[in-house]
Design an enzyme around this catalytic site. Sequence first.
Site, PDB file in Angstrom:
ATOM      1  N   ASP A 131       9.339 103.595  53.532  1.00 13.46           N
ATOM      2  CA  ASP A 131      10.551 102.836  53.227  1.00 13.46           C
ATOM      3  C   ASP A 131      10.510 101.414  53.781  1.00 13.46           C
ATOM      4  O   ASP A 131      11.529 100.767  53.886  1.00 13.46           O
ATOM      5  CB  ASP A 131      11.789 103.570  53.734  1.00 13.46           C
ATOM      6  CG  ASP A 131      11.906 103.594  55.247  1.00 13.46           C
ATOM      7  OD1 ASP A 131      10.956 103.190  55.932  1.00 13.46           O
ATOM      8  OD2 ASP A 131      12.955 104.017  55.745  1.00 13.46           O
ATOM      9  N   LYS A 143      14.549 102.048  50.371  1.00 10.21           N
ATOM     10  CA  LYS A 143      14.290 100.671  50.796  1.00 10.21           C
ATOM     11  C   LYS A 143      15.497 100.031  51.479  1.00 10.21           C
ATOM     12  O   LYS A 143      15.369  99.419  52.520  1.00 10.21           O
ATOM     13  CB  LYS A 143      13.878  99.823  49.600  1.00 10.21           C
ATOM     14  CG  LYS A 143      13.681  98.376  49.954  1.00 10.21           C
ATOM     15  CD  LYS A 143      13.350  97.536  48.755  1.00 10.21           C
ATOM     16  CE  LYS A 143      13.239  96.091  49.173  1.00 10.21           C
ATOM     17  NZ  LYS A 143      13.127  95.192  48.080  1.00 10.21           N
TER      18      LYS A 143
END
Length: 81
Positions: free
Chosen positions: A36, A58
């Site tokens: 991420d 993200k």
Amino acid sequence: MNKQKVIITSIGPGDPELLTLKAYKAIQAAEVILYDSDQAEEILNLADEHAQIVKINKDRSIPYNEVAEHIVNLVEEYYLA
């Protein structure tokens, strides 16, 4: 039944030279990598060319329980199918 591992690690500040040896080996051996961080590109280059690499969460908009569910689904897909 073959036992498989799910390893959760941090990339730290994103510098491959600062990874622990255990994290380095896990990344190289991984069949699937979920990440991420936008800082992960150099570290992802350490992965096996056949590893499935999936970017998730993200912007932290996905609740962690959904990320955990995604991990469980991948484990089932790869190891229980």
